[in-house]
Design a protein around this motif. Structure first.
Motif, PDB file in Angstrom:
ATOM      1  N   CYS A 152     -17.857 -67.152  56.143  1.00 24.25           N
ATOM      2  CA  CYS A 152     -18.219 -67.132  54.719  1.00 24.25           C
ATOM      3  C   CYS A 152     -19.002 -65.881  54.318  1.00 24.25           C
ATOM      4  N   ILE A 153     -19.374 -65.039  55.286  1.00 26.83           N
ATOM      5  CA  ILE A 153     -20.267 -63.921  54.979  1.00 26.83           C
ATOM      6  C   ILE A 153     -19.636 -62.965  53.975  1.00 26.83           C
ATOM      7  N   SER A 154     -18.360 -62.628  54.163  1.00 33.56           N
ATOM      8  CA  SER A 154     -17.698 -61.698  53.237  1.00 33.56           C
ATOM      9  C   SER A 154     -17.696 -62.257  51.817  1.00 33.56           C
ATOM     10  N   HIS A 155     -17.398 -63.545  51.704  1.00 31.72           N
ATOM     11  CA  HIS A 155     -17.359 -64.150  50.370  1.00 31.72           C
ATOM     12  C   HIS A 155     -18.746 -64.240  49.751  1.00 31.72           C
ATOM     13  N   ILE A 156     -19.748 -64.530  50.546  1.00 33.74           N
ATOM     14  CA  ILE A 156     -21.131 -64.570  50.030  1.00 33.74           C
ATOM     15  C   ILE A 156     -21.531 -63.205  49.485  1.00 33.74           C
ATOM     16  N   CYS A 157     -21.146 -62.134  50.187  1.00 38.49           N
ATOM     17  CA  CYS A 157     -21.428 -60.778  49.695  1.00 38.49           C
ATOM     18  C   CYS A 157     -20.734 -60.535  48.360  1.00 38.49           C
ATOM     19  N   ALA A 158     -19.480 -60.986  48.222  1.00 40.89           N
ATOM     20  CA  ALA A 158     -18.753 -60.822  46.961  1.00 40.89           C
ATOM     21  C   ALA A 158     -19.437 -61.578  45.830  1.00 40.89           C
ATOM     22  N   VAL A 159     -19.939 -62.783  46.120  1.00 41.52           N
ATOM     23  CA  VAL A 159     -20.643 -63.580  45.108  1.00 41.52           C
ATOM     24  C   VAL A 159     -21.908 -62.865  44.637  1.00 41.52           C
ATOM     25  N   LEU A 160     -22.687 -62.364  45.578  1.00 40.34           N
ATOM     26  CA  LEU A 160     -23.942 -61.696  45.223  1.00 40.34           C
ATOM     27  C   LEU A 160     -23.688 -60.400  44.466  1.00 40.34           C
ATOM     28  N   LEU A 161     -22.707 -59.614  44.928  1.00 37.01           N
ATOM     29  CA  LEU A 161     -22.401 -58.334  44.270  1.00 37.01           C
ATOM     30  C   LEU A 161     -21.918 -58.523  42.839  1.00 37.01           C
TER      31      LEU A 161
ATOM     32  N   LEU B   3     -19.288 -51.281  38.990  1.00 38.44           N
ATOM     33  CA  LEU B   3     -18.902 -50.381  40.081  1.00 38.44           C
ATOM     34  C   LEU B   3     -19.225 -50.931  41.473  1.00 38.44           C
ATOM     35  N   ALA B   4     -20.292 -51.715  41.603  1.00 30.12           N
ATOM     36  CA  ALA B   4     -20.670 -52.201  42.933  1.00 30.12           C
ATOM     37  C   ALA B   4     -19.610 -53.098  43.565  1.00 30.12           C
ATOM     38  N   PRO B   5     -19.105 -54.137  42.881  1.00 25.24           N
ATOM     39  CA  PRO B   5     -18.066 -54.966  43.519  1.00 25.24           C
ATOM     40  C   PRO B   5     -16.784 -54.205  43.866  1.00 25.24           C
ATOM     41  N   PRO B   6     -16.210 -53.373  42.970  1.00 27.61           N
ATOM     42  CA  PRO B   6     -14.982 -52.669  43.350  1.00 27.61           C
ATOM     43  C   PRO B   6     -15.142 -51.725  44.527  1.00 27.61           C
TER      44      PRO B   6
END
Length: 308
Positions: free
Chosen positions: A239-248, A280-283
């Motif tokens: 889930c770490i990758s998805h958690i990073c996407a949620v926060l970003l 810009l951060a998420p893309p």
């Protein structure tokens, strides 16, 4: 009122500290935009080429990459035009079109993040039913539903804006057009626009965030009931990758929304930094995070680079 609206234009603004160094600032900013486009295009190419990645989790990742490509492409033309050509004026129609695409891709990304949270919930909490419920056909239907929902809730926004009376040329807070920023400069009653804008925000981004948090509460409950710590960490690692996407995605978005609605005395620098972080951060970072954490994507990219 309608004639005033059709002939109206807005003036865009950028980073206040860049007023004297626009040309120098344009080069690194263009590089950042190109990096975001290249990173997401790479993820899409790898998912398309690798048959082992034609699974629900990676199909959602591909749609996330599409949304992450769409956001920079929606904002980049006016940013580039303002920095390189010093052309700050944008027509009312162009501003509405840009606003529609920016908010649409934002809603799509939010909904895809929710779909990915559901994917992680099913994989961890109901692994035996995962392949039965989340088939490729069901994933395609979810993606279509995301696009339809976005179109239905976003289409009225530009229509409602055309009914407002803008009596003067106004300077926006960003180098692109956002709905809360536009309605601040209207010379007529904007209560219906503000109410509908708040409804769209709560029914899409707000509801998506609520269900994402609920999904992770259920995931955390399941992980804590797993017998060994090694198995718990292995499940949490997926889930770490998805958690990073949620926060970003959600942290800058929430800050920007609160600034527009309640931050009357906030400096222009804070507006500019938060808005550009949100777009810009998420893309830029999502492709990096998923490429690092997903072994198949990482190996495919390294294989292509080594061959070249």
């Amino acid at each position: 009122n309608s004639s005033q609206t059709r002939t109206l234009s807005f003036f865009l603004s950028g980073f206040p500290a860049w007023e004297t160094t626009q040309m120098l600032s344009a080069v690194p900013l263009c590089f950042v935009y190109l990096l975001a486009l290249l990173g997401n295009l790479t993820v899409l190419s790898v998912i398309r080429a690798e048959r082992s990645l034609h699974a629900p989790m990676y199909l959602f990742l591909a749609m996330l990459a599409v949304a992450d490509r769409g956001l920079p492409m929606s904002t980049f033309p006016t940013v580039l035009r303002m920095l390189w050509l010093e052309a700050r004026e944008i027509s009312f129609g162009s501003c509405l079109a840009q606003m529609f695409f920016i908010h649409s891709f934002t809603d799509i990304e939010s909904a895809v993040i929710l779909a990915m949270a559901f994917d992680r919930y099913m994989a961890i909490c109901h692994p035996l039913r995962y392949s039965y419920i989340l088939t490729n056909s069901a994933t395609t239907k979810i993606c279509v539903a995301i696009v339809v929902r976005t179109a239905l809730v976003q289409f009225p926004l530009p229509i409602l804006l055309t009914r407002l009376c803008f009596t003067r040329v106004s300077k926006l807070s960003h180098p692109y057009c956002l709905h809360p920023d536009i309605i601040k400069h209207a010379g007529s009653d904007t209560r219906s626009n503000s109410t509908y804008g708040l409804f769209v925000l709560l029914s899409t981004l707000g509801l998506d965030l609520l269900f994402v948090l609920l999904s992770y509460l259920l995931i955390l409950k399941t992980i804590l009931n797993i017998a060994t710590w090694r198995e718990s960490l292995r499940a949490l690692n997926t889930c770490i990758s998805h958690i990073c996407a949620v926060l970003l995605f959600f942290i800058p978005m929430i800050c920007l929304s609160m600034m527009h609605r309640f931050g009357k005395d906030i400096s222009p620098q804070a507006y500019a930094f938060t808005a550009n972080s949100h777009f810009l951060a998420p893309p830029i970072l999502n492709p990096i995070v998923y490429s690092v954490k997903t072994k198949t994507i990482r190996r495919r990219i390294l294989r292509v680079l080594c061959q070249r």
